[in-house]
Design a protein around this motif. Structure first.
Motif, PDB file in Angstrom:
ATOM      1  N   GLY A 137       1.067  -1.518   7.542  1.00  0.00           N
ATOM      2  CA  GLY A 137      -0.096  -1.634   6.662  1.00  0.00           C
ATOM      3  C   GLY A 137      -0.113  -0.506   5.657  1.00  0.00           C
ATOM      4  O   GLY A 137       0.904   0.179   5.434  1.00  0.00           O
ATOM      5  N   CYS A 138      -1.251  -0.290   5.032  1.00  0.00           N
ATOM      6  CA  CYS A 138      -1.369   0.764   4.022  1.00  0.00           C
ATOM      7  C   CYS A 138      -2.846   1.044   3.784  1.00  0.00           C
ATOM      8  O   CYS A 138      -3.663   0.127   3.774  1.00  0.00           O
ATOM      9  CB  CYS A 138      -0.703   0.312   2.716  1.00  0.00           C
ATOM     10  N   ALA A 139      -3.165   2.314   3.589  1.00  0.00           N
ATOM     11  CA  ALA A 139      -4.565   2.694   3.379  1.00  0.00           C
ATOM     12  C   ALA A 139      -4.965   2.657   1.906  1.00  0.00           C
ATOM     13  O   ALA A 139      -6.143   2.795   1.585  1.00  0.00           O
ATOM     14  CB  ALA A 139      -4.807   4.093   3.937  1.00  0.00           C
ATOM     15  N   LEU A 140      -3.981   2.496   1.006  1.00  0.00           N
ATOM     16  CA  LEU A 140      -4.289   2.715  -0.411  1.00  0.00           C
ATOM     17  C   LEU A 140      -4.993   1.551  -1.105  1.00  0.00           C
ATOM     18  O   LEU A 140      -5.565   1.718  -2.173  1.00  0.00           O
ATOM     19  CB  LEU A 140      -3.023   3.109  -1.175  1.00  0.00           C
ATOM     20  N   ALA A 141      -4.901   0.369  -0.486  1.00  0.00           N
ATOM     21  CA  ALA A 141      -5.718  -0.780  -0.917  1.00  0.00           C
ATOM     22  C   ALA A 141      -5.579  -1.159  -2.397  1.00  0.00           C
ATOM     23  O   ALA A 141      -6.581  -1.491  -3.047  1.00  0.00           O
ATOM     24  CB  ALA A 141      -7.193  -0.522  -0.578  1.00  0.00           C
ATOM     25  N   CYS A 142      -4.369  -1.112  -2.931  1.00  0.00           N
ATOM     26  CA  CYS A 142      -4.177  -1.608  -4.303  1.00  0.00           C
ATOM     27  C   CYS A 142      -4.569  -3.096  -4.298  1.00  0.00           C
ATOM     28  O   CYS A 142      -4.145  -3.848  -3.416  1.00  0.00           O
ATOM     29  CB  CYS A 142      -2.726  -1.462  -4.749  1.00  0.00           C
ATOM     30  N   ALA A 143      -5.356  -3.497  -5.289  1.00  0.00           N
ATOM     31  CA  ALA A 143      -5.985  -4.821  -5.225  1.00  0.00           C
ATOM     32  C   ALA A 143      -4.986  -5.972  -5.338  1.00  0.00           C
ATOM     33  O   ALA A 143      -5.262  -7.078  -4.896  1.00  0.00           O
ATOM     34  CB  ALA A 143      -7.020  -4.934  -6.342  1.00  0.00           C
ATOM     35  N   PHE A 144      -3.801  -5.700  -5.945  1.00  0.00           N
ATOM     36  CA  PHE A 144      -2.843  -6.774  -6.196  1.00  0.00           C
ATOM     37  C   PHE A 144      -1.779  -6.866  -5.105  1.00  0.00           C
ATOM     38  O   PHE A 144      -0.758  -7.529  -5.278  1.00  0.00           O
ATOM     39  CB  PHE A 144      -2.159  -6.565  -7.558  1.00  0.00           C
ATOM     40  N   CYS A 145      -1.997  -6.176  -3.976  1.00  0.00           N
ATOM     41  CA  CYS A 145      -0.946  -6.075  -2.963  1.00  0.00           C
ATOM     42  C   CYS A 145      -1.463  -6.577  -1.610  1.00  0.00           C
ATOM     43  O   CYS A 145      -2.531  -6.155  -1.151  1.00  0.00           O
ATOM     44  CB  CYS A 145      -0.509  -4.624  -2.871  1.00  0.00           C
ATOM     45  N   ALA A 146      -0.684  -7.456  -0.987  1.00  0.00           N
ATOM     46  CA  ALA A 146      -1.109  -8.031   0.294  1.00  0.00           C
ATOM     47  C   ALA A 146      -1.159  -6.966   1.394  1.00  0.00           C
ATOM     48  O   ALA A 146      -2.058  -6.974   2.239  1.00  0.00           O
ATOM     49  CB  ALA A 146      -0.148  -9.155   0.686  1.00  0.00           C
ATOM     50  N   THR A 147      -0.202  -6.025   1.382  1.00  0.00           N
ATOM     51  CA  THR A 147      -0.199  -4.971   2.413  1.00  0.00           C
ATOM     52  C   THR A 147      -1.480  -4.146   2.327  1.00  0.00           C
ATOM     53  O   THR A 147      -2.041  -3.738   3.350  1.00  0.00           O
ATOM     54  CB  THR A 147       1.010  -4.025   2.232  1.00  0.00           C
ATOM     55  N   GLY A 148      -1.936  -3.920   1.108  1.00  0.00           N
ATOM     56  CA  GLY A 148      -3.133  -3.119   0.894  1.00  0.00           C
ATOM     57  C   GLY A 148      -4.374  -3.738   1.525  1.00  0.00           C
ATOM     58  O   GLY A 148      -5.365  -3.049   1.756  1.00  0.00           O
ATOM     59  N   ARG A 149      -4.325  -5.030   1.799  1.00  0.00           N
ATOM     60  CA  ARG A 149      -5.476  -5.687   2.421  1.00  0.00           C
ATOM     61  C   ARG A 149      -5.491  -5.514   3.930  1.00  0.00           C
ATOM     62  O   ARG A 149      -6.457  -5.871   4.593  1.00  0.00           O
ATOM     63  CB  ARG A 149      -5.439  -7.182   2.116  1.00  0.00           C
ATOM     64  N   MET A 175       6.251  -2.429   2.968  1.00  0.00           N
ATOM     65  CA  MET A 175       4.882  -2.173   3.407  1.00  0.00           C
ATOM     66  C   MET A 175       4.626  -0.673   3.503  1.00  0.00           C
ATOM     67  O   MET A 175       5.415   0.066   4.089  1.00  0.00           O
ATOM     68  CB  MET A 175       4.661  -2.834   4.778  1.00  0.00           C
ATOM     69  N   GLY A 176       3.503  -0.235   2.935  1.00  0.00           N
ATOM     70  CA  GLY A 176       3.119   1.169   3.079  1.00  0.00           C
ATOM     71  C   GLY A 176       3.374   2.010   1.852  1.00  0.00           C
ATOM     72  O   GLY A 176       4.172   1.660   0.980  1.00  0.00           O
ATOM     73  N   GLU A 177       2.668   3.134   1.780  1.00  0.00           N
ATOM     74  CA  GLU A 177       2.876   4.135   0.719  1.00  0.00           C
ATOM     75  C   GLU A 177       3.832   5.185   1.302  1.00  0.00           C
ATOM     76  O   GLU A 177       3.448   5.962   2.184  1.00  0.00           O
ATOM     77  CB  GLU A 177       1.526   4.751   0.329  1.00  0.00           C
ATOM     78  N   PRO A 178       5.097   5.201   0.835  1.00  0.00           N
ATOM     79  CA  PRO A 178       6.076   6.082   1.470  1.00  0.00           C
ATOM     80  C   PRO A 178       5.693   7.563   1.447  1.00  0.00           C
ATOM     81  O   PRO A 178       5.963   8.294   2.397  1.00  0.00           O
ATOM     82  CB  PRO A 178       7.372   5.835   0.691  1.00  0.00           C
ATOM     83  N   THR A 187       6.062   5.218  -5.394  1.00  0.00           N
ATOM     84  CA  THR A 187       4.735   5.664  -4.955  1.00  0.00           C
ATOM     85  C   THR A 187       3.650   5.090  -5.862  1.00  0.00           C
ATOM     86  O   THR A 187       3.887   4.804  -7.037  1.00  0.00           O
ATOM     87  CB  THR A 187       4.658   7.205  -4.949  1.00  0.00           C
ATOM     88  N   SER A 188       2.471   4.988  -5.300  1.00  0.00           N
ATOM     89  CA  SER A 188       1.333   4.598  -6.128  1.00  0.00           C
ATOM     90  C   SER A 188       0.669   5.828  -6.735  1.00  0.00           C
ATOM     91  O   SER A 188      -0.314   5.703  -7.474  1.00  0.00           O
ATOM     92  CB  SER A 188       0.336   3.803  -5.300  1.00  0.00           C
ATOM     93  N   GLY A 189       1.187   7.021  -6.361  1.00  0.00           N
ATOM     94  CA  GLY A 189       0.719   8.215  -7.060  1.00  0.00           C
ATOM     95  C   GLY A 189       0.182   9.317  -6.182  1.00  0.00           C
ATOM     96  O   GLY A 189      -1.008   9.625  -6.238  1.00  0.00           O
TER      97      GLY A 189
HETATM   98  S1  SF4 Z   1       1.150  -1.337  -3.587  1.00  0.00           S
HETATM   99 FE1  SF4 Z   1       2.035   0.117  -2.091  1.00  0.00          FE
HETATM  100  S2  SF4 Z   1       0.521   1.793  -2.036  1.00  0.00           S
HETATM  101 FE2  SF4 Z   1      -0.545   0.019  -2.961  1.00  0.00          FE
HETATM  102  S3  SF4 Z   1      -1.531  -1.009  -1.219  1.00  0.00           S
HETATM  103 FE3  SF4 Z   1       0.493  -1.994  -1.525  1.00  0.00          FE
HETATM  104  S4  SF4 Z   1       1.845  -0.913  -0.087  1.00  0.00           S
HETATM  105 FE4  SF4 Z   1       0.010   0.372  -0.362  1.00  0.00          FE
END
Ligand code: SF4
Length: 375
Positions: free
Chosen positions: A110-122, A168-171, A202-204
């Motif tokens: 999963g991922c905590a960053l919750a980018c709105a366009f990303c399924a993992t972020g949900r 999946m995830g923010e490395p 990275t998302s930043g």
């Molecule tokens: S784009 Fe990357 S950083 Fe953003 S929610 Fe998805 S996995 Fe996480």
């Protein structure tokens, strides 16, 4: 806890087991070739060294629960179950040169960053992956290429050429383990992948970017821009609230100046959200300002949006129909771009689509700053 031997470098194994580095190197090579330690020592390895490695460590595995090859392109998606029941996804991506593949790996469940366009972020974040769990994804794809070789021109052998941390995830929220995994992947006796063919996207997270530069400067950097306009970016990438784009670009600039490598700026085009002419102009200005300030032109990679809606639910976004116009607007400002072919859409392997329900789930979203603490 026994050591996971896929996560260890020869020098470290030699030190921990008090054995010769040459034996340690051969043991590491065996582990990555076979995914196990042999019952009997081969002639090239001292028996005592093998026994010492066996006493100190083990070779855990990932359980393959799904393998889906796209029917429209040569992308393959793998789903692996971890020891705690969580499932992660990994994608095999064909490169332009026949026989070469890149592996898009996951770094977190999963991922905590919750980018709105990303399924993992949900999904929210369940946990970080261990070093061996990251490395093992690449090894398994390599084995899969050997066992189920794709159709290639005669004389061309399939091999893993590179690794992309964009699964999946923010490395960089798991930076220490990601860096340790990169070192193992590039170790000649392990997976022998040239570090220059490894990209961390990275998302930043600025501290994470600086850590990457300090620890593994040959690794390439990718940055998800989302939008070059502050309000718009923050609306689709909440991490911008903790680390505004200028702060992230300053760290990316340090990376570019020190390595002289062009960062990849990824931009997912969303209809009516970030695909207007004013968005293209803002992006062009950002790219030009970066090049002027740091002497390195970023590579702009435009990614068509891939639906992340589950069956029967509404998709929050639509793919942009303005891709050509957007590129033209960039070009008019003297900024080149490429369109990333994001394949495997029919098997949910395309950019932004990776997601599995986490099994253990206190779902964490962005409540604490995930940027690693400086050391
Ligand atoms: S784009 Fe990357 S950083 Fe953003 S929610 Fe998805 S996995 Fe996480």
């Amino acid at each position: 806890m026994p050591l996971a031997l896929q996560a260890i470098l020869p020098d470290e194994l030699a030190r921990v087991c008090n054995i010769d580095v040459s034996d340690a190197r051969r043991i590491v090579s065996l582990v990555h070739r076979r995914g196990a330690l042999p019952d009997r020592a081969p002639a090239t390895i001292r028996r005592a060294a093998l026994e010492a490695a066996r006493a100190a460590g083990h070779v855990p595995g990932l359980e393959l629960v799904d393998r889906r090859a796209s029917s429209v392109d040569p992308f393959v998606k793998f789903a692996f179950r971890l020891h705690d029941g969580a499932v992660i996804e990994t994608v095999r991506i064909p490169l332009e040169q026949p026989g070469r593949y890149s592996v898009c790996v996951s770094s977190q469940v999963g991922c905590a960053l919750a980018c709105a366009f990303c399924a993992t972020g949900r999904m929210g974040l369940a946990r970080n992956l261990e070093v061996w769990e990251i490395v093992e994804q690449v090894r398994r794809v390599r084995i899969d290429l050997e066992e189920s070789p794709p159709q290639l021109p005669e004389g061309v052998k399939a091999r893993v050429h590179g690794v992309l941390f964009q699964g999946m995830g923010e490395p960089l929220a798991n930076a220490e383990r990601v860096i340790a995994a990169v070192r193992v992947m590039s170790e000649p006796s392990a997976l022998a992948i040239d570090m220059r063919n490894i990209t961390v996207c990275t998302s930043g997270l600025p501290t994470g970017i600086r850590m990457l530069l300090r620890e593994v400067p040959a690794v390439r950097l990718g940055l998800s821009i989302g939008s070059a306009r502050t309000g718009e970016r923050r609306a689709i990438m909440p991490i911008d609230g903790a680390h505004p784009l200028e702060e992230v670009l300053a760290a990316a600039g340090e990376h570019a100046r020190a390595t002289r490598m062009a960062p990849m700026f990824a931009y997912t085009l969303l209809a009516g959200v970030n695909d207007g002419d004013e968005d293209a102009l803002a992006l062009a200005d950002l790219a030009r300002a970066f090049a002027e300030a740091h002497g390195v032109r970023p590579r702009l990679s435009l990614i068509p949006y891939n639906s992340i809606a589950k069956e029967g639910t509404d998709d929050p976004f639509r793919p942009s129909g303005r891709l050509a116009a957007f590129r033209e607007a960039l070009g008019a400002r003297g900024v080149g771009s490429i369109v990333r072919y994001s394949g495997g859409g029919d098997v949910g392997a395309a950019c932004g689509q990776l997601a599995r329900p986490p099994v253990r789930s206190p779902r964490r979203r962005l409540t604490v700053d995930p940027d690693p603490t400086p050391r």
